[in-house]
Design a protein around this motif. Structure first.
Motif, mmCIF file in Angstrom:
data_model
loop_
_atom_site.group_PDB
_atom_site.id
_atom_site.type_symbol
_atom_site.label_atom_id
_atom_site.label_comp_id
_atom_site.label_asym_id
_atom_site.label_seq_id
_atom_site.Cartn_x
_atom_site.Cartn_y
_atom_site.Cartn_z
ATOM 1 N N SER A 72 -25.415 12.910 11.670
ATOM 2 C CA SER A 72 -26.281 12.187 12.613
ATOM 3 C C SER A 72 -27.421 11.485 11.897
ATOM 4 N N GLU A 73 -27.909 12.076 10.799
ATOM 5 C CA GLU A 73 -28.997 11.459 10.032
ATOM 6 C C GLU A 73 -28.482 10.338 9.141
ATOM 7 N N LEU A 74 -27.353 10.587 8.468
ATOM 8 C CA LEU A 74 -26.801 9.545 7.594
ATOM 9 C C LEU A 74 -26.374 8.319 8.395
ATOM 10 N N TYR A 75 -25.926 8.546 9.585
ATOM 11 C CA TYR A 75 -25.484 7.476 10.489
ATOM 12 C C TYR A 75 -26.580 6.427 10.692
ATOM 13 N N LYS A 76 -27.830 6.833 10.546
ATOM 14 C CA LYS A 76 -28.957 5.922 10.774
ATOM 15 C C LYS A 76 -29.232 5.005 9.578
ATOM 16 N N LEU A 77 -28.660 5.336 8.402
ATOM 17 C CA LEU A 77 -28.914 4.526 7.216
ATOM 18 C C LEU A 77 -28.338 3.120 7.403
ATOM 19 N N PRO A 78 -29.062 2.082 7.009
ATOM 20 C CA PRO A 78 -28.591 0.705 7.193
ATOM 21 C C PRO A 78 -27.211 0.449 6.604
ATOM 22 N N GLU A 79 -26.965 0.936 5.376
ATOM 23 C CA GLU A 79 -25.679 0.669 4.721
ATOM 24 C C GLU A 79 -24.508 1.284 5.500
ATOM 25 N N ILE A 80 -24.771 2.383 6.192
ATOM 26 C CA ILE A 80 -23.729 3.035 6.991
ATOM 27 C C ILE A 80 -23.617 2.375 8.360
ATOM 28 N N ASN A 81 -24.756 2.095 8.951
ATOM 29 C CA ASN A 81 -24.760 1.525 10.305
ATOM 30 C C ASN A 81 -24.122 0.151 10.349
ATOM 31 N N GLU A 82 -24.135 -0.530 9.214
ATOM 32 C CA GLU A 82 -23.553 -1.878 9.155
ATOM 33 C C GLU A 82 -22.054 -1.842 8.838
#
Length: 456
Positions: free
Chosen positions: A79-89
């Motif tokens: 849930s926290e990593l999901y918020k990272l820009p590189e992942i969210n994009e």
């Protein structure tokens, strides 16, 4: 390695994908939990001998509890990593961390102890002892390369887990359990070969994670998930990020739950366990300590339930804190530069965790009942390895009737080909032996040695 390319839903050993309502990662979990190897964990001792009148943990119940903690860690971190820009994009990465990381960690937690032989570390030591004692036998030693010899003289359950999950046994499908690469890499706590073991070089090299016989398997996994290579000879890679979550789940469970088992068996007092657990829980700033004390008063006449309640609270605290440590160190972790462990880096909890560990070593792991089963297990496994290896080392035409009979006890899926190298033949025998339960190994030993006549 990046957060967007360190996972894969491809399956080891097959090129096609299944279709249906379950995801590939959910299929991993189901395959493991329905497997014979997982069921056998119910008759493999965790720490204490299995008494008839008091329930304590075996390898199976321990693994299920590690799954529970690991899945929570995977969900929080995902849930926290999901918020990272590189992942969210990245749509695929976004779906993975939001929905699937918890399933990968859960599956890896199910499998993390499946490679351990009967009687745990005693079984490992017994297997290693046979070969160590023949080190001065030059003719025998010449049969193996340095890498192979290191494998045999330091038999490792972690390496055996990878072998168990990926090896194609006789008359079985290619790819073993055909798990996803994400699940397989998550159990590789020690991504190096046996000759690379050097604890001074980091925790990831304190043991080894694959046998020489399985080096190509390891390389395929490493390539698929972009594992970071540290050196070629001897072969060493950095740990995969997901390994830290599986390791933390295991660390949390055995530190806390072994303590609870010792209380149930009367080895530790209620006051001693309650005090340590409470000291951990008090570190949680979000916890209502007054409410906990009120609950303990309600449970005061049932010590086991009181300790179970505190155990749950202690595990919850360590799980949340381990997640925070992972997120805090995520940049080092993805670069392969994080050399600690999540539990070790919960700094405020270290004095209490160290006290629990020291008490466990002194009063639990050296308890007379534990020592007795370790010694018994060592002698049982030593006797079995000696009989089976002695028989296979003799040329087929020179074997006596008893040698043929010993080897006939090996199930078809583990039998070796006479044209194979001595090392490969021995690995086939070790595949059989490492799959034994405590009870099966004991019974087979008693039958072979003539201590007890088997019933038909």
């Amino acid at each position: 390695m990046k957060w967007t390319n360190c996972f894969s839903n491809k399956r080891f050993g097959v090129d096609f994908k299944n279709r249906g309502p379950r995801t590939e990662y959910e299929r991993d979990y189901d395959r493991l939990i329905f497997s014979s190897a997982f069921r056998r964990l119910q008759n493999k001792t965790q720490v204490f001998p299995l008494p008839k009148d008091i329930f304590v943990h075996n390898r199976l119940t321990h693994s299920l509890e590690v799954v529970s903690v690991g899945r929570s860690l995977g969900k929080i971190v995902g849930s926290e990593l999901y918020k990272l820009p590189e992942i969210n994009e990245n749509e695929e990465a976004r779906k993975f961390y939001r929905n699937h990381l918890k399933n990968v960690i859960g599956s890896a937690c199910l499998a993390h102890d499946m490679g351990n032989p009967a009687f745990g570390h005693s079984g490992e030591n017994a297997i290693s002892k046979y070969f160590n004692e023949r080190e001065d036998d030059d003719e025998f030693r010449k049969l193996f390369s340095d890498e192979q010899w290191e494998d045999l003289t330091n038999f490792e359950g972690n390496a055996n887990a990878l072998r168990l999950l990926t090896k194609q046994l006789n008359n079985r499908l290619e790819g073993g359990y055909r798990l996803t690469y994400s699940t397989l890499v998550s159990i590789l706590k020690y991504p190096c070969e046996s000759l690379a073991v050097n604890e001074k070089k980091g925790k990831h090299r304190s043991k080894f994670g694959f046998f020489n016989d399985d080096i190509d398997t390891f390389k395929k996994i490493a390539k698929e998930v972009n594992l970071i290579k540290e050196q070629d000879k001897p072969l060493v890679y950095s740990r995969h990020p997901f390994v830290y979550l599986v390791e933390a789940a295991d660390d949390i469970c055995y530190n806390i739950i072994d303590f609870e088992d010792a209380h149930r068996l009367g080895i530790l007092t209620t006051k001693e366990v309650e005090s340590n657990f409470l000291n951990l829980i008090k570190l949680n700033k979000d916890e209502d300590i007054d409410n906990i004390k009120r609950t303990l008063k309600i449970l005061k006449k049932d010590p086991n339930e009181k300790i179970a309640y505190l155990r749950a609270k202690a595990i919850n605290f360590l799980t949340i804190e381990a997640s925070k440590v992972f997120i805090k160190n995520r940049d080092l972790i993805i670069k392969g530069e994080y050399k600690s462990s999540l539990i070790k880096d919960i700094k405020e909890a270290q004095p209490i965790i160290k006290k629990i560990k020291n008490t466990s070593i002194k009063k639990l792991y050296n308890h007379y009942s534990v020592v007795k089963i370790e010694l018994a297990g060592f002698n049982i496994m030593s006797g079995l390895i000696e009989d089976f290896v002695e028989a296979l080392l003799i040329n087929k035409d020179d074997r006596k009737k008893r040698h043929h009979k010993i080897l006939s006890l090996i199930p078809e899926q583990y039998r070796f080909n006479e044209k194979q190298s001595t090392y490969s033949k021995i690995m086939c025998v070790l595949d059989f032996m490492s799959g034994m339960t405590d009870l099966f190994a004991l019974q087979l030993y008693k039958n072979i040695k003539g201590i007890e006549i088997p019933r038909i």
